[in-house]
Design an enzyme around this catalytic site. Structure first.
Site, PDB file in Angstrom:
ATOM      1  N   TRP A  35       0.768  -1.267   0.012  1.00  0.00           N
ATOM      2  CA  TRP A  35       0.087   0.098  -0.065  1.00  0.00           C
ATOM      3  C   TRP A  35       0.708   1.235   0.036  1.00  0.00           C
ATOM      4  CZ3 TRP A  35      -1.504   2.638   4.897  1.00  0.00           C
ATOM      5  CH2 TRP A  35      -0.426   2.625   5.924  1.00  0.00           C
ATOM      6  N   ASP A  36       2.018   1.130   0.201  1.00  0.00           N
ATOM      7  CA  ASP A  36       3.304   2.273   0.392  1.00  0.00           C
ATOM      8  C   ASP A  36       2.977   3.021  -0.692  1.00  0.00           C
ATOM      9  OD1 ASP A  36       4.153   0.001   1.988  1.00  0.00           O
ATOM     10  OD2 ASP A  36       5.787   0.700   2.016  1.00  0.00           O
TER      11      ASP A  36
ATOM     12  N   GLU B 262       1.126  -2.445  12.722  1.00  0.00           N
ATOM     13  CA  GLU B 262       1.154  -3.769  12.722  1.00  0.00           C
ATOM     14  C   GLU B 262       1.649  -4.224  14.004  1.00  0.00           C
ATOM     15  OE1 GLU B 262       3.887  -4.534   9.695  1.00  0.00           O
ATOM     16  OE2 GLU B 262       2.446  -4.521   8.159  1.00  0.00           O
TER      17      GLU B 262
ATOM     18  N   LYS C 279       3.269   0.530  16.031  1.00  0.00           N
ATOM     19  CA  LYS C 279       4.548   0.624  15.289  1.00  0.00           C
ATOM     20  C   LYS C 279       4.521   1.842  14.364  1.00  0.00           C
ATOM     21  CE  LYS C 279       6.612  -2.192  11.668  1.00  0.00           C
ATOM     22  NZ  LYS C 279       6.320  -3.410  10.810  1.00  0.00           N
ATOM     23  N   GLN C 280       2.891   2.149  14.058  1.00  0.00           N
ATOM     24  CA  GLN C 280       3.162   3.275  13.020  1.00  0.00           C
ATOM     25  C   GLN C 280       1.817   4.030  12.991  1.00  0.00           C
ATOM     26  OE1 GLN C 280       2.810  -0.170  10.507  1.00  0.00           O
ATOM     27  NE2 GLN C 280       2.568   1.192   9.020  1.00  0.00           N
TER      28      GLN C 280
HETATM   29  C1  BGC Z   1       5.145  -1.349   7.524  1.00  0.00           C
HETATM   30  C2  BGC Z   1       4.008  -1.642   6.603  1.00  0.00           C
HETATM   31  C3  BGC Z   1       4.689  -1.511   5.119  1.00  0.00           C
HETATM   32  C4  BGC Z   1       5.604  -2.356   5.014  1.00  0.00           C
HETATM   33  C5  BGC Z   1       6.643  -2.195   3.411  1.00  0.00           C
HETATM   34  C6  BGC Z   1       6.084  -2.454   7.301  1.00  0.00           C
HETATM   35  O1  BGC Z   1       6.996  -2.153   8.131  1.00  0.00           O
HETATM   36  O2  BGC Z   1       4.689  -1.742   8.822  1.00  0.00           O
HETATM   37  O3  BGC Z   1       2.889  -0.745   6.630  1.00  0.00           O
HETATM   38  O4  BGC Z   1       3.666  -1.485   4.225  1.00  0.00           O
HETATM   39  O5  BGC Z   1       6.554  -2.283   5.909  1.00  0.00           O
HETATM   40  O6  BGC Z   1       7.064  -0.828   3.700  1.00  0.00           O
END
Ligand code: BGC
Length: 777
Positions: A364-365, A490, A602-603
């Site tokens: 999704w980035d 996550e 985490k984010q």
């Molecule tokens: C993040 C995800 C991301 C992925 C790829 C993961 O560490 O939590 O949101 O899509 O990295 O960048």
């Protein structure tokens, strides 16, 4: 809580607003410079390894989407688990050109001076090196390399040498299949790295040599994808004896002869890579190589300059806050251009083409973090990414069926369109990717006004994902709920009613309803066609709308905030005080079960929804959400800091806004996540642009209208950026208490906190912004 910065020392890497310079040989930074000097054009990429081949941390040459497959072995498998891994292949490396003078091999360690730089206006990685050999001869070398921003399949290298005495010289120009050779990379387990093959990946098929040209074809052993690599050389000033080198994984030429003082010797090496049907690919590779040879290196350089000239014209961002920040901003924007210039019908992997980590997968980035930048600066690339997503619809439909769902379910991570995430809790369960895709589509249509793409591919994406949401959720007591999903954060998995997911699904359902209704009134014939093709039931769109209107987005009345999910606030808060800095990122130090049990992010999750769907949350709610979630967000994902910066700016926490922004801006240049060596954090790079424009200038699209509401950090004197809204280039300049907007190539309308504004083509207007901060929400 955050990992330490590894600042590039300014005596080696002096600040320059247009260049990244390495002023002397610095072997201790090799792990970093291989990534930050990587070159790419979106289709092909090569890490900034040295032409000499040593010292090295990790080699890498990549062709977007060219991958090998492998069986994912789940010792305890279950129905529907992803079963085929996909990993981008480290394709044969044409970057090695070894030089020997009087029997002495030249390498950077023995150099007497060394300077390497990349100018963001030329897109050429250059290097000057001098050596003093054992016999006291001075050798001067000039290296240049580029990945063509005009020819998707071409990489070029050039080396020129001079000596102050007659010497024997031997130049070995190689093409090395490094995928199947042992590497020096350490083997510490990190789930973010690429899958390691313990078998052959590239099988040689045929080799052909002709003078200084070689053509080698390969095929991946399991995925069966063909690859053609064609290399040619233009040598000048070297009266050489030529020997062919023909080993399985190392091919090339050795040129040996005499070099006379003040008679420079030069070698230009051109390499072309193509995949596709072997015969036509071979022919196209040969034609590309002929064309590149005929053009010559200097023409390729001129093409780079033209591509980058146009890029900066449409995309530059200038901040009046010193050269270090300016260099980092331009380096970041340059990465985004390198990742998207020539996509050749594909999307952008999480690391672009600068490293093999995350296996070269699309997440999704790209849609949430990078596409908004492209929609505003290079709409053609944004459209290509959306078209590519659309091409994955058949696989997404199959996946939905496999997971007992209607519509389409896009994979969390993929190259081919099939789910490649083996860990479903932080993979397939992230259903939000489906709404993220539709959000990106909506941003694109709003920013560009390009409705053709909407009718061509967009409406189908919106319909099939709306079907998924409608089927995935359910009604209880009149509200529509979505259970058993993972949101963007996550560190919290498989929850009910994740606020981000539900709010984004609501947007998705409404958008599908809106576009289908619009098509029905605007183009009856096309609507009927779509209805037949997708078998849209008479009541279906109304059902989507109903589900959207009934969507449950949790709210906690006591705290006055949006809970991340139905049970998030019931959990214990993570013991941040008792967690040493060395325990971050938590994902490398704690079992997921430990992490999932606590309130720890985490984010950005809720606050990402607050940003993306800002008009659906009140200013007060956004402020309280920010105050609650910011302190419990680790930022262990690089996708977080930029969003935290944007929302900090919006809620008036300008100190925190700068702190988070600086983390996003220096994510790679200061190796803040500690893994820049594995490749550039592309989402964070896109997020830097978002933080500059949406964070500090309040750029938002609200129901298609462009809103601007500057919130310049107090320590900055000004910010200037360019963007294209509905075909009109806008030059926006913000200083404290004032801003100006100029329209070029068309008229434009937008909304400021003081009200709507329209500018005629060529018009520039100044605004007094004092007193706006209160009213900007
Ligand atoms: C993040 C995800 C991301 C992925 C790829 C993961 O560490 O939590 O949101 O899509 O990295 O960048």
């Amino acid at each position: 809580m955050k990992s330490p910065r590894t600042d590039l020392p300014p005596d080696i890497y002096p600040d320059d607003p247009w260049q990244l310079v390495e002023d002397r040989w610095a072997p201790r930074f090799v792990y970093l410079t291989e990534t930050i000097f990587a070159l790419s054009n979106g289709n092909l990429g090569i890490r900034g390894t040295l032409d000499e081949g040593r010292p090295v941390h990790a080699f890498g040459t990549f062709l977007n989407g060219y991958h090998e497959t492998w069986p994912i072995v789940h010792p305890e498998s279950a129905y529907g688990f992803a079963h085929t891994g996909q990993t981008i292949v480290n394709i044969p490396d044409a970057g090695t050109i070894e030089i020997e003078v009087d029997g002495e091999q030249l390498g950077p360690d023995a150099s007497t001076s060394f300077k390497r730089w990349i100018d963001f206006r030329t897109g050429v990685l250059e290097r000057r090196t001098t050596w003093s050999t054992a016999s006291g001869t001075e050798i001067r070398a000039s290296h240049r390399r580029l990945v063509s921003l005009a020819r998707a399949d071409t990489i070029a290298f050039q080396v020129s040498l001079e000596s102050d005495r007659p010497v024997d010289i031997r130049v070995r120009s190689l093409l090395i299949n490094r995928q199947d050779l042992e590497t020096d990379a350490d083997e510490v387990h990190d789930p973010r790295r690429a899958f390691h093959f313990d078998r052959r990946v590239l099988e040689p098929v045929a080799a052909g040599f002709d003078e200084l040209r070689l053509v080698q074809t390969w095929t991946t052993s399991a995925s069966g994808l063909p690859l053609v690599t064609a290399v040619d050389h233009l040598a000048n000033g070297i009266d050489a004896e030529i020997t062919q080198i023909r080993n399985t994984d190392v091919l090339g030429f050795e040129l040996s002869g005499r070099m006379e003082p003040d008679r420079p010797v030069g070698l230009t090496k051109l390499a072309v890579y193509r995949t596709g049907d072997p015969r036509p690919s071979r022919e196209m590779a040969a034609a590309s190589l002929d064309a590149a040879c005929a053009a010559g290196f200097d023409t390729l350089v001129a093409e780079q300059q033209a591509s980058l000239g146009a890029f900066w014209e449409s995309s530059d961002v200038e901040v009046d806050a010193g050269p270090e920040i300016q260099r980092a901003i331009r380096w970041t924007l340059f990465q985004l251009h390198q990742a998207s210039a020539l996509l050749e019908g594909r999307s952008i992997p999480a690391k672009g083409l600068t490293g093999q980590a995350y296996d070269g997968h699309y997440f999704w980035d790209t849609e949430i973090y990078v596409l908004p930048f492209l929609a505003a600066t290079n709409p053609a690339a944004a459209a290509e990414i959306l078209r590519f997503r659309h091409s994955l619809l058949p696989a997404a439909r199959r996946r939905a069926t496999e997971l007992a769902q209607d519509g389409a379910l896009f994979p969390w991570r993929t190259i081919t369109g099939d789910e490649a995430s083996a860990y479903f809790l932080a993979g397939t369960a992230q259903y939000h990717i489906n709404a993220d895709i539709v959000y990106a589509l909506r941003q694109y249509v709003w920013m560009t006004g390009d409705e053709d793409l909407l009718w061509e591919v967009g409406v189908e994406l919106a319909v099939e994902t709306a079907r998924l949401w409608h089927d995935l959720g359910f009604y209880r007591a009149g509200r529509f709920h979505i259970y058993g999903v993972t949101g963007p954060d996550e560190y919290t998995a498989l929850v009910d009613d994740n606020a981000y997911t539900n709010a984004m699904a609501r947007m998705n359902l409404r958008y599908a309803f809106d576009v289908v209704s619009e098509l029905r009134t605007r183009d009856r014939e096309r609507f009927e066609q779509l209805r037949r093709d997708l078998e849209i039931g008479d009541d279906e769109p109304t059902e989507w709308r109903k589900a959207a209107d009934a969507m449950y987005v949790p709210h906690d009345a006591e705290l006055g905030i949006t809970p991340q999910d139905a049970h998030f606030l019931e959990k214990e808060v993570w013991d941040f005080e008792g967690t040493p800095a060395s325990a971050y990122p938590l994902l490398l130090n704690f079992h997921p079960l430990v992490i999932y049990r606590f309130q720890v992010l985490k984010q950005a999750d809720v606050i990402l929804a607050d940003f993306l769907l800002g008009d659906e949350f009140s200013p007060d709610l956004k402020r309280r959400n920010f105050e609650y979630y910011d302190p419990i967000t680790t930022g262990d994902s690089s996708l977080s800091a930029c969003v935290q910066a944007i929302m900090a700016a919006e809620v008036g926490q300008s100190g925190l806004a700068i702190e988070h922004f600086s983390r996003a801006l220096f994510m790679d240049l200061a190796d803040l996540a500690g893994n820049t060596t594995d490749g550039v954090h592309m989402a964070s790079a896109g997020g830097v642009w978002l933080a500059l424009t949406s964070g500090f200038c309040g750029l938002r699209l609200v129901r298609g209208d462009l809103h601007l509401s500057p919130r310049l950090p107090t320590t900055w004197r000004g910010l200037r950026f360019r963007m294209t809204y509905r075909g009109t280039l806008m030059l926006i300049h913000v200083v404290h208490d004032r801003m100006s907007v100029e329209a070029r190539g068309g008229s434009v309308s937008f909304v400021l906190p003081s009200g709507p504004v329209s500018l005629a083509e060529g018009e520039r207007r100044d605004f007094d912004t004092s007193g706006w901060s209160e009213s900007s929400g």
